[in-house]
Design a protein around this motif. Structure first.
Motif, mmCIF file in Angstrom:
data_model
loop_
_atom_site.group_PDB
_atom_site.id
_atom_site.type_symbol
_atom_site.label_atom_id
_atom_site.label_comp_id
_atom_site.label_asym_id
_atom_site.label_seq_id
_atom_site.Cartn_x
_atom_site.Cartn_y
_atom_site.Cartn_z
ATOM 1 N N GLY A 92 -11.958 -35.012 22.129
ATOM 2 C CA GLY A 92 -11.436 -33.652 22.208
ATOM 3 C C GLY A 92 -11.512 -32.985 20.854
ATOM 4 O O GLY A 92 -12.264 -33.412 19.970
ATOM 5 N N ALA A 133 -11.417 -29.195 26.649
ATOM 6 C CA ALA A 133 -11.916 -28.922 25.304
ATOM 7 C C ALA A 133 -13.341 -28.388 25.347
ATOM 8 O O ALA A 133 -14.121 -28.702 26.244
ATOM 9 C CB ALA A 133 -11.852 -30.197 24.458
ATOM 10 N N CYS A 155 -16.421 -30.866 27.399
ATOM 11 C CA CYS A 155 -16.104 -32.125 26.730
ATOM 12 C C CYS A 155 -16.554 -33.326 27.551
ATOM 13 O O CYS A 155 -17.183 -34.248 27.015
ATOM 14 C CB CYS A 155 -14.602 -32.186 26.443
ATOM 15 S SG CYS A 155 -14.059 -33.676 25.608
ATOM 16 N N GLY A 167 -14.520 -30.974 20.466
ATOM 17 C CA GLY A 167 -13.806 -29.732 20.702
ATOM 18 C C GLY A 167 -14.427 -28.554 19.980
ATOM 19 O O GLY A 167 -15.395 -28.701 19.210
#
Length: 475
Positions: free
Chosen positions: A128, A76, A81, A161
């Protein structure tokens, strides 16, 4: 002497104005960057002290430290991430004294499989974007023991994300920097502030697969049309920097957008409670409880040694927060469950849950139908207006409980007849060039007939905001 130096400096700047302007811009950018980092460091110091206060609080002798499981999508946000989680979330969780386990997903759909068997944890952190959130929610609500699992496994949605509309809508207003958004979402877990949240169940109405498709579950919105197509292409204009979204609308008028969303639509109006839906909900709860009890008995029967152990007396399973808590048996609503049919012809079709709709929106699914046509200048102006947070203009709105949408054959993607997986709404590996898409919480799914149903208070999430008055997800 001083005046001479000033004049000499002015002459040099005038003769080298391009370099001077470039150097000034670099100095301005560097100064703003340094100030921002300094303020972020001060903020992180304050928020870490708050988390440490939770960790220093003594626990009862019989209590165990809270255990949380992180479902982290390392792909992500262009692979950032994990680094952002370690920088902003990890220190707060450790200072708060939480026991943390991390599961990294390695392929699409893995988060669903993990949630279908998730157990032995006090909470699940979703690290995410919207795609990861949708997978986790789908896996949770597909479980046979869904009623109990929803109570045992509250979700903490961390906006890590590229698109994190579901998580951002749960944050307090005014949290604009990534550090503040991520840490506030984490601190809602540390403070143990849990609230119920509505969801949507989406079932494909036709499939060529031998195995019938299973429903998918969403928290925020379903979009279809030209505005959705533009939002899906914004990242392609990264070289415009802060103007990329505005330029996406400018260039989009020359692209192959979905300028016509045509089809047949049936819907039932939202009912807050009456004798008919009260009886149906009670029956569904009884059937679900009986099915879960039968499944538990079968599981015990499968263990040969269980017959030598005294079996506990059956108890009523805990009811989810969506259970019927008020007696509506005396309320009469003749419109409850009645299907209304109408054609659809628009360039913008969207369906949102309560927390993702406008401020002050009531319960139910909020359906919005845009105009049937729009000029290029009107489209750009409307898109820019939505970027500023304005509500879409010139649209029809309905509050519904269920929607059955059947796009016309011309509007469906050519890959509808292609073989599908057990997730009947999932996208194929290589879609044709003329494929058209729905937006399911920011993720792309093929345009095909679907049945959408409201699931009130279907999941439990960590948030400081009232989930019935949360911020709308950007259009």
């Amino acid at each position: 002497m001083v005046m001479e130096r000033i004049v000499k400096t002015a002459v040099v700047l005038r003769n080298n104005w391009k370099k001077s302007v470039f150097a000034s811009l670099c100095a301005l950018y560097g100064g703003n960057y340094a100030v921002g980092k300094y303020r972020e460091a001060l903020y992180m110091h304050e928020i870490c002290l708050e988390a440490k206060a939770f960790g220093d609080a003594p626990l009862p002798t019989t209590a165990k430290p809270r255990h949380v499981t992180v479902i982290l999508n390392p792909a992500a946000n262009d692979g950032k991430c994990r680094a952002m989680f370690d920088k902003y979330c990890g220190p707060l969780l450790n200072l708060a004294g939480l026991k943390v386990g991390i599961i990294k997903t390695e392929k699409e759909g893995q988060a669903k499989d993990i949630m279908e068997i998730m157990d032995n944890t006090d909470a699940v952190i979703v690290a995410g974007g919207d795609g990861t959130v949708a997978e986790v929610v789908t896996g949770l609500l597909r479980r046979a023991d869904r009623a109990q699992a929803v109570q045992r496994l509250p979700l903490a949605l961390i906006p890590l994300g590229d698109t994190s509309g579901s998580a951002t809508a749960l944050l307090p207003p005014g949290e604009d920097s990534p550090a503040r958004r991520i840490t506030q979402a984490t601190m809602a877990l540390v403070r143990d502030t849990v609230r119920p949240l509505d969801a949507m169940e989406v079932q494909a109405l036709e499939t060529e697969a031998e195995v019938p498709g299973r429903p998918v579950y969403l928290l925020s919105n379903i979009t279809w049309g030209a505005f959705r197509d533009v939002q899906a292409r914004v990242s392609k204009y990264w070289y415009w920097g802060g103007l990329k979204e505005r330029m996406a609308y400018v260039f989009a008028v020359f692209k192959n957008l979905t300028w016509s969303c045509n089809g047949d639509m049936e819907y039932t109006a939202y009912c807050a409670g009456c004798s008919r839906c009260y009886a149906e909900q009670k029956q569904q709860q009884q059937e679900r409880a009986a099915a879960e009890q039968q499944q538990q008995q079968q599981a015990r029967a499968g263990r040969w040694w269980s017959r030598f152990i005294p079996q506990p007396k059956p108890t009523a399973p805990p009811q989810p927060e969506s259970a019927v808590s008020e007696d509506f048996s005396s309320v009469d609503n003749p419109d409850c469950g009645v299907w209304h049919r109408r054609p659809v012809s628009t360039i913008d079709w969207s369906l949102r849950t309560r927390h993702a709709a406008a401020e002050g929106a009531g319960p139910g699914l909020h359906l919005r139908l845009g105009p049937s046509e729009m000029s290029s200048s009107e489209f750009i102006s409307e898109g820019w207006s939505r970027m500023g947070g304005s509500e879409p203009s010139g649209t029809e709105r309905l509050t519904v409980d269920q929607v059955r949408l059947v796009p016309t054959p011309e509007e469906r993607s050519a890959s509808v007849t292609a073989p599908t997986t057990t997730d009947s709404t999932s996208t194929p590996a290589e879609p044709p060039a003329n494929t058209r898409w729905f937006g399911f919480d920011g993720e792309e799914f093929e345009v095909r007939p679907v049945l959408i149903r409201l699931l009130p208070r279907a999941v439990r999430v960590f948030t400081e905001r009232d989930t019935e008055q949360t911020a709308p997800v950007p259009s």
